[in-house]
Structures are given as C-alpha cells and as structure tokens.
Design a protein around this motif. Structure first.
Motif, PDB file in Angstrom:
ATOM      1  N   THR A 245      29.202  45.391  52.150  1.00  0.00           N
ATOM      2  CA  THR A 245      28.807  44.530  50.742  1.00  0.00           C
ATOM      3  C   THR A 245      28.550  45.113  49.658  1.00  0.00           C
ATOM      4  O   THR A 245      28.019  45.843  49.770  1.00  0.00           O
ATOM      5  CB  THR A 245      27.887  43.940  51.962  1.00  0.00           C
ATOM      6  N   ALA A 246      28.864  44.881  48.748  1.00  0.00           N
ATOM      7  CA  ALA A 246      28.730  45.190  47.445  1.00  0.00           C
ATOM      8  C   ALA A 246      28.225  44.401  46.645  1.00  0.00           C
ATOM      9  O   ALA A 246      28.660  42.950  46.257  1.00  0.00           O
ATOM     10  CB  ALA A 246      30.394  45.367  47.017  1.00  0.00           C
ATOM     11  N   THR A 247      26.582  44.507  45.849  1.00  0.00           N
ATOM     12  CA  THR A 247      25.965  43.354  45.063  1.00  0.00           C
ATOM     13  C   THR A 247      25.493  44.296  43.870  1.00  0.00           C
ATOM     14  O   THR A 247      25.754  45.866  43.566  1.00  0.00           O
ATOM     15  CB  THR A 247      24.942  43.208  45.614  1.00  0.00           C
TER      16      THR A 247
ATOM     17  N   ALA B 264      23.858  48.937  38.403  1.00  0.00           N
ATOM     18  CA  ALA B 264      24.539  49.748  39.616  1.00  0.00           C
ATOM     19  C   ALA B 264      25.433  48.604  40.443  1.00  0.00           C
ATOM     20  O   ALA B 264      25.448  47.652  40.311  1.00  0.00           O
ATOM     21  CB  ALA B 264      23.400  50.354  39.907  1.00  0.00           C
ATOM     22  N   VAL B 265      26.008  49.567  41.452  1.00  0.00           N
ATOM     23  CA  VAL B 265      27.134  48.535  41.958  1.00  0.00           C
ATOM     24  C   VAL B 265      25.847  49.215  43.399  1.00  0.00           C
ATOM     25  O   VAL B 265      26.249  50.494  43.780  1.00  0.00           O
ATOM     26  CB  VAL B 265      28.209  48.858  41.940  1.00  0.00           C
ATOM     27  N   VAL B 266      25.270  48.551  44.512  1.00  0.00           N
ATOM     28  CA  VAL B 266      25.159  48.521  45.630  1.00  0.00           C
ATOM     29  C   VAL B 266      25.957  48.280  47.403  1.00  0.00           C
ATOM     30  O   VAL B 266      26.075  47.000  46.954  1.00  0.00           O
ATOM     31  CB  VAL B 266      23.242  48.132  45.767  1.00  0.00           C
ATOM     32  N   LEU B 267      25.837  49.655  47.416  1.00  0.00           N
ATOM     33  CA  LEU B 267      26.981  49.684  48.986  1.00  0.00           C
ATOM     34  C   LEU B 267      26.599  49.382  49.875  1.00  0.00           C
ATOM     35  O   LEU B 267      25.831  50.361  50.252  1.00  0.00           O
ATOM     36  CB  LEU B 267      28.405  50.557  49.113  1.00  0.00           C
TER      37      LEU B 267
ATOM     38  N   VAL C 269      31.394  46.872  36.207  1.00  0.00           N
ATOM     39  CA  VAL C 269      31.239  46.487  37.564  1.00  0.00           C
ATOM     40  C   VAL C 269      30.914  45.368  37.533  1.00  0.00           C
ATOM     41  O   VAL C 269      31.103  45.835  39.424  1.00  0.00           O
ATOM     42  CB  VAL C 269      29.491  47.331  36.867  1.00  0.00           C
ATOM     43  N   GLY C 270      31.452  44.331  38.164  1.00  0.00           N
ATOM     44  CA  GLY C 270      31.410  43.061  38.389  1.00  0.00           C
ATOM     45  C   GLY C 270      32.192  43.192  39.306  1.00  0.00           C
ATOM     46  O   GLY C 270      32.884  42.691  40.452  1.00  0.00           O
ATOM     47  N   ARG C 271      33.668  43.178  38.098  1.00  0.00           N
ATOM     48  CA  ARG C 271      35.343  44.160  38.917  1.00  0.00           C
ATOM     49  C   ARG C 271      34.920  45.036  40.030  1.00  0.00           C
ATOM     50  O   ARG C 271      35.695  44.465  41.129  1.00  0.00           O
ATOM     51  CB  ARG C 271      36.154  44.170  38.269  1.00  0.00           C
ATOM     52  N   ALA C 272      34.673  45.706  39.904  1.00  0.00           N
ATOM     53  CA  ALA C 272      34.664  47.360  41.173  1.00  0.00           C
ATOM     54  C   ALA C 272      33.445  46.500  42.714  1.00  0.00           C
ATOM     55  O   ALA C 272      33.996  46.318  43.376  1.00  0.00           O
ATOM     56  CB  ALA C 272      33.906  48.302  40.222  1.00  0.00           C
ATOM     57  N   ALA C 273      32.797  45.653  42.204  1.00  0.00           N
ATOM     58  CA  ALA C 273      31.937  44.831  43.203  1.00  0.00           C
ATOM     59  C   ALA C 273      33.074  44.994  44.414  1.00  0.00           C
ATOM     60  O   ALA C 273      33.062  44.841  45.469  1.00  0.00           O
ATOM     61  CB  ALA C 273      30.332  43.835  43.528  1.00  0.00           C
ATOM     62  N   GLU C 274      33.837  43.258  43.651  1.00  0.00           N
ATOM     63  CA  GLU C 274      34.914  42.477  44.439  1.00  0.00           C
ATOM     64  C   GLU C 274      35.735  43.413  44.978  1.00  0.00           C
ATOM     65  O   GLU C 274      35.641  43.492  46.071  1.00  0.00           O
ATOM     66  CB  GLU C 274      35.729  41.438  43.031  1.00  0.00           C
TER      67      GLU C 274
END
Length: 270
Positions: free
Chosen positions: A83-85, A95-98, A68-73
C-alpha cells in the motif's frame, strides 16, 4: 614446450593455477568462513537497494508532487501487496509511505513486513530521496538500513548504508556502504539485474575484516553475485581476493585467492 602439471587439492576445493604454492586446508577453511560472512553482508545491502527500486527514479524537470503521486500509483502496480500513500511535508518535501502487510507480501522472492517513508526533497533541478528501512522486516529479520539517491544537476548517486547483526550468523556484525553501479546504457533499477559496489566491514569471533566490493552483479532471486569481485583484508593480516563468475555462480561456488597462493574454488552456502 614443456607442460607443467597443476596442483590439484582434494576435498571441496580445487587449485586452478600452476606454479604457485597451494594454500593449506586450514587457510582455505578460514578464508571460506570469512568470505561467507562478506557475501552475507553484501546480500543485506542488496536487499535494501532492491526495496529502493520499488519506486521509479525521479524524472528531472517534473514537478515533485506530480511525480510522487505517480510513484505511489506505480508502486502498487509493481508490487500488488504493498500500500502506497502520499504525505505532503512542506514546500520542499513530500513522502511516499510504503506499507507491507503481515502475511505473504513478496518482493523479489523475499517476504517483507512493516512500513517505511521515502522522503523526496527538492525537485526539477535537484531531487534527493532518503528512506530509513529500520521498521521493515525481511524474511522475519529486521532490515537495518538506509537508502537513497541524489539525482539531476552535476551529481547522481544511489546508495545504501546497512549495519547490524548478520541474520543467521550469530555473533557477527556488519556494515556496508553500497553504491549502485551506473553503467552506460543500463537501467538503474527495474530490470532483473542490480549492480553495486562499496566498502564494508565484518566483525565477530574471527576478528574484524575490512571488505571492498567491486561491481557485484545480482540476478533477482539469487543469493550469490553472478559477476564482480571482493577483497577481504582479514584480521590476521591476509588478503583474500574473491572472484564471482557466471560459470561458478551456477554451481554455488566462488574462486578465492589467499595472499599470493594458487586460487581455489570453494562452495558458498546461503
């Protein structure tokens, strides 16, 4: 060999088959209106699936929180205005929040505004993703959809559930349960092409039509499918078969066959 002449129908349509009775002008206009609604409903489902494609598909065997960290980046790299957090939920989900800011945040040619959380549950041997997109607006209209997938293990499926009022088609509502077509050797998301199918329904002044989409292939930024088929079972008891082809796609048209009558070509305007 005796050559039989094909029947040519004037105005905006053309009968393309020999030896079959052509549909009447009234039948063609009724079918064109219903096909227009079906195409518009499919377009809503397609937009929801394209938003799912902003994030990479989970790599089986990778720790969930690493992914998920890689996905947000990667989301920001793919769509610069988003913006992805990352939000840690519990031991089994993150969760990845877009967030899409007000203004001109464009995704595949569509302006997107709002926020949505993409919830990942599981990991390594099985990962499920779900996202409710109801807080997003696409081109100024609410996107009433859920998307998700289940991957790894024995089952792999990518889906969307979209429903609501058809934007720009006042008085008409729709529902589409779309599934991404998994083709051997083809990427699921991330390319310029998206393929999906599934059942749907359109209701309004014309009644309630049942629709089945099969292998609809979309190019990024285009409204009509480049390939695929649709079957509209109308409220009046007719069967309208729709053929999408690359030749007619370039002209903004589709081939329609009403019951067993000769197929005709009709324009579809966005």
């Amino acid at each position: 060999m005796r050559i039989r002449a094909c029947l040519t129908l004037a105005l905006t349509v053309l009968a393309t088959a020999c030896d079959r009775e052509p549909p009447t002008k009234e039948e063609i206009e009724d079918a064109r209106a219903r096909v227009d609604l079906a195409v518009h409903a499919a377009h809503q489902a397609r937009m929801a699936l394209e938003l799912l494609g902003i994030l990479p598909v989970y790599t089986c065997g990778e720790p969930r929180r690493t992914f998920v960290g890689r996905a947000a980046e990667g989301a920001h790299t793919k769509v610069a205005c988003v913006t992805a957090t990352v939000e840690s939920k519990d031991n089994t989900s993150d969760a990845v929040v877009l967030s899409f800011p007000e203004g001109k945040c464009s995704v595949n040619g569509h302006t997107v505004v709002g926020q949505s959380a993409f919830l990942y549950n599981g990991g390594e041997e099985r990962m499920d993703l779900t996202a409710d997109l109801h807080d997003l607006k696409v081109d100024g209209q609410p996107l009433q959809a859920k998307v998700g997938y289940g991957t790894c293990g024995d089952e792999k499926r990518f889906w969307t559930e979209t429903s609501g009022e058809l934007p720009g088609r006042a008085g008409n509502t729709y529902r589409v349960d779309g599934r991404v077509g998994l083709r051997e050797g083809a990427p699921i998301f991330g390319s310029t092409t998206l393929v999906f199918d599934g059942p749907g329904e359109v209701s309004g002044p014309l009644g309630t039509d049942r629709v089945t989409f099969t292998g609809l292939q979309y190019e990024v930024g285009e409204y009509l499918p480049k390939e695929g088929e649709a079957l509209v079972e109308t409220a009046k008891g007719h069967r309208v078969k729709v053929n999408f082809s690359s030749l007619l796609w370039r002209l903004g048209k589709v081939e329609v066959e009403i019951d067993e009558k000769a197929p005709v070509t009709v324009p579809i305007v966005r």
